[in-house]
Motif scaffolding. Structure first.
Motif, short mmCIF file in Angstrom:
data_model
loop_
_atom_site.label_atom_id
_atom_site.label_comp_id
_atom_site.label_asym_id
_atom_site.label_seq_id
_atom_site.Cartn_x
_atom_site.Cartn_y
_atom_site.Cartn_z
N VAL A 153 0.95 -1.17 0.22
CA VAL A 153 -0.04 -0.25 0.18
C VAL A 153 0.77 1.47 -0.10
O VAL A 153 1.82 1.22 0.56
N PHE A 154 0.64 1.81 -1.06
CA PHE A 154 1.35 3.53 -0.69
C PHE A 154 0.45 5.00 -0.75
O PHE A 154 -0.62 4.67 -2.10
N GLU A 155 0.97 6.07 -0.12
CA GLU A 155 0.12 6.53 0.12
C GLU A 155 0.28 8.09 -0.53
O GLU A 155 1.84 8.23 -1.54
N ASP A 156 -0.25 9.05 -1.93
CA ASP A 156 0.16 9.59 -2.42
C ASP A 156 -1.21 10.51 -2.53
O ASP A 156 -2.19 10.34 -2.70
N ASP A 157 -0.18 11.90 -1.99
CA ASP A 157 -1.38 13.41 -1.72
C ASP A 157 -2.87 12.58 -1.16
O ASP A 157 -4.10 12.86 -1.74
N GLY A 158 -2.68 11.59 -0.24
CA GLY A 158 -3.89 11.91 0.57
C GLY A 158 -4.58 10.53 0.34
O GLY A 158 -5.65 10.12 1.15
N GLU A 159 -4.25 10.01 -1.32
CA GLU A 159 -5.09 8.41 -1.19
C GLU A 159 -4.53 7.19 -0.95
O GLU A 159 -2.83 7.16 -1.21
N HIS A 160 -4.30 6.36 -1.05
CA HIS A 160 -3.91 5.01 -0.50
C HIS A 160 -4.05 4.29 -1.88
O HIS A 160 -4.99 3.86 -2.24
N TYR A 161 -3.26 3.65 -2.33
CA TYR A 161 -3.35 2.70 -3.33
C TYR A 161 -2.65 1.15 -2.94
O TYR A 161 -1.90 1.45 -2.38
N MET A 162 -3.98 0.14 -3.32
CA MET A 162 -2.86 -1.40 -2.92
C MET A 162 -2.86 -2.17 -4.15
O MET A 162 -3.39 -1.75 -5.37
N TYR A 163 -1.57 -2.50 -4.58
CA TYR A 163 -0.37 -3.22 -5.33
C TYR A 163 -0.86 -4.29 -4.99
O TYR A 163 -0.43 -5.07 -4.36
N PHE A 164 -1.41 -5.51 -5.54
CA PHE A 164 -1.32 -6.55 -5.83
C PHE A 164 -1.18 -7.92 -7.11
O PHE A 164 -1.20 -7.56 -7.74
N GLY A 165 -0.90 -8.45 -6.16
CA GLY A 165 -0.22 -9.84 -6.73
C GLY A 165 1.03 -10.74 -7.29
O GLY A 165 1.46 -10.15 -7.22
N GLY A 166 0.51 -12.08 -7.58
CA GLY A 166 1.50 -12.85 -7.95
C GLY A 166 1.16 -13.83 -8.42
O GLY A 166 0.13 -14.67 -7.91
N ILE A 167 1.87 -14.94 -9.21
CA ILE A 167 2.11 -16.20 -10.55
C ILE A 167 2.17 -16.89 -9.33
O ILE A 167 2.78 -17.06 -9.02
N VAL A 198 -3.94 -2.80 -9.27
CA VAL A 198 -3.55 -2.09 -8.45
C VAL A 198 -5.07 -1.10 -8.34
O VAL A 198 -5.97 -1.15 -9.35
N ALA A 199 -5.79 -0.68 -7.29
CA ALA A 199 -6.75 -0.34 -6.83
C ALA A 199 -6.54 0.69 -5.84
O ALA A 199 -6.26 0.34 -4.45
N ARG A 200 -7.47 1.61 -5.84
CA ARG A 200 -7.75 3.43 -4.88
C ARG A 200 -8.64 2.28 -3.98
O ARG A 200 -9.27 2.10 -3.58
N LEU A 201 -7.86 2.69 -2.04
CA LEU A 201 -9.05 2.14 -1.22
C LEU A 201 -9.66 2.89 -0.53
O LEU A 201 -9.18 4.30 -1.15
N SER A 202 -10.75 2.41 -0.44
CA SER A 202 -11.67 3.53 0.43
C SER A 202 -11.30 4.76 1.59
O SER A 202 -9.90 3.93 2.12
N ALA A 203 -12.02 5.64 2.03
CA ALA A 203 -11.67 6.14 2.52
C ALA A 203 -12.16 5.49 3.90
O ALA A 203 -10.40 5.74 5.35
N ASP A 204 -12.41 4.39 4.48
CA ASP A 204 -12.27 3.11 5.57
C ASP A 204 -11.05 3.13 5.95
O ASP A 204 -11.01 1.83 7.05
N MET A 205 -10.76 2.55 4.67
CA MET A 205 -8.74 1.97 4.33
C MET A 205 -10.09 0.35 4.82
O MET A 205 -8.55 -0.45 4.42
N LYS A 206 -10.53 0.29 4.32
CA LYS A 206 -10.57 -1.08 4.91
C LYS A 206 -11.52 -2.09 3.15
O LYS A 206 -12.22 -3.29 3.36
N GLY A 207 -11.49 -1.18 1.62
CA GLY A 207 -12.25 -1.77 0.89
C GLY A 207 -11.58 -0.94 0.32
O GLY A 207 -10.82 -0.06 -0.63
N PHE A 208 -11.71 -1.74 -1.79
CA PHE A 208 -11.47 -1.64 -2.52
C PHE A 208 -12.13 0.13 -2.78
O PHE A 208 -13.67 -0.41 -2.91
N ALA A 209 -11.77 1.50 -3.24
CA ALA A 209 -12.82 2.69 -3.87
C ALA A 209 -12.75 2.33 -5.51
O ALA A 209 -13.98 3.13 -6.15
#
Ligand code: FUB
Length: 337
Positions: A153-167, A198-209
């Motif tokens: 999870v990466f924070e940028d300008d107040g938003e959080h983005y989750m990167y994920f995945g593996g083969i 990658v997906a931006r996280l919701s404001a409550d940090m518990k889901g994808f936005a």
């Protein structure tokens, strides 16, 4: 340097290692490092010997809990804060607590982790705590729309983005357009490679936005990397950091055992492959994070030196990471040049 060293080669590698394990009383791997309030917190996997034979599905990575490590500085002592979350306390998960990460928002800490449900499918969960070292309390269900492994999870300008995945064992090849298909496999060698998500996280940090998007990694001609390009294509272990206004997306190439990076102008990409960060370590997997501390940059990574090459018994290490004038990362050889 995968796990094929003879005794003499292993000995030479151990003697020339550029850094030592942060802790030796437990095995640790997949380090996600963050600085919170001037202290470094490392969120690793906690490797254990479960007696399961090596296979491409990764069943031998049978981890059950997470410990958090902290350090006052990268060359200081690492403190183990004990169990921060156990699989028995995650209602939806049955086994294999793989590479985690943590993000902070409004004084709360969110631990993101992949684990398998009873049916063998990986999902990504979140657990919440009031201190960076935990303990964390898991949400009753995994994140809706999540799949595969290795959240970062990466924070940028107040938003959080989750990167994920593996083969392979991480199951990313079983998804197309965020839908599971039992018959889906890796593309042919001359087709575009599977891409991390990658997906931006919701404001409550518990889901994808938003619906997860594919992270496109391009070659030097602006074409997507191909599935057969094993020395450069994405395998697992994503990480994002920002340096001089550029986004650096870094990852493991899996079966070619490299950590490499690609750069772009947005957290969503596209990213253009640039080069290698870390050449192969002892052990099959390689996995890392990059963090800035007091104006210098550090690579947290792991190898299997402490276990003398046992691929699922790894140890977290740290070394300084440097850039050249053009912002290119200077490649690191873990056992000297
Ligand atoms: O630790 C289990 C898996 O091994 C991780 O999720 C991968 O990134 C690899 O390091």
């Amino acid at each position: 340097m995968p796990d094929t060293l003879d005794e003499a080669g292993l000995q030479r590698a151990l003697e020339s290692a550029i850094s030592q394990p942060l802790v030796t009383h437990i095995y640790t791997a997949d380090p996600s490092a963050h600085v919170f309030d001037g202290k470094i917190y490392i969120y690793p996997s906690h490797d254990v010997e479960a007696g399961i034979a090596f296979n491409d599905n990764g069943d031998h990575f049978a981890m059950e809990d997470y410990h958090v490590l902290s350090m006052d500085s990268p060359d200081g002592e690492a403190v183990d804060h004990g169990v921060a979350l156990h699989v028995d306390d995650v209602p939806w998960a049955e086994r294999q607590m793989w590479a985690p990460d943590v993000a902070r928002k409004d004084g709360k800490y969110y631990l993101y982790f992949p684990a398998k449900r009873a049916d063998g499918i990986f999902r990504i969960g979140v657990a919440v705590g009031g201190h960076p070292a935990g303990p964390f309390t898991a949400e009753p269900e995994p994140i809706e729309g999540s799949y595969s492994i290795d959240p970062a999870v990466f924070e940028d300008d107040g938003e959080h983005y989750m990167y994920f995945g593996g083969i392979w064992g991480g199951q990313l090849q079983k998804y197309r357009d965020n839908r599971y298909g039992a018959s889906f496999e890796e593309p042919e060698a001359d087709q575009p490679a599977l891409q991390p998500r990658v997906a931006r996280l919701s404001a409550d940090m518990k889901g994808f936005a938003e619906e997860p998007r594919a992270v496109v990694i391009l070659d030097e001609h602006g074409e997507p990397l191909l599935a057969g390009d094993h020395a450069r294509r994405y395998f697992e272990g994503p990480w994002m950091h920002k340096y001089r206004g550029k986004y650096y997306f870094s990852y493991s190439t899996g079966d070619t055992h490299l950590l490499c990076y690609a750069t772009g102008d947005s957290p969503y990409g596209p990213f253009t492959h640039q080069g290698t960060i870390l050449t192969p370590v002892i052990g099959w997997t390689t996995h890392h994070s990059i963090c800035e501390f007091e104006g210098r940059w550090y690579l947290y990574y792991h190898d299997s030196s402490l276990s003398k090459g046992v691929t699922h018994l790894r140890s977290v290490k740290v070394t300084e990471l440097k850039y050249d004038e053009a912002g290119r990362i200077v490649p690191i050889a873990p056992y000297g040049a």
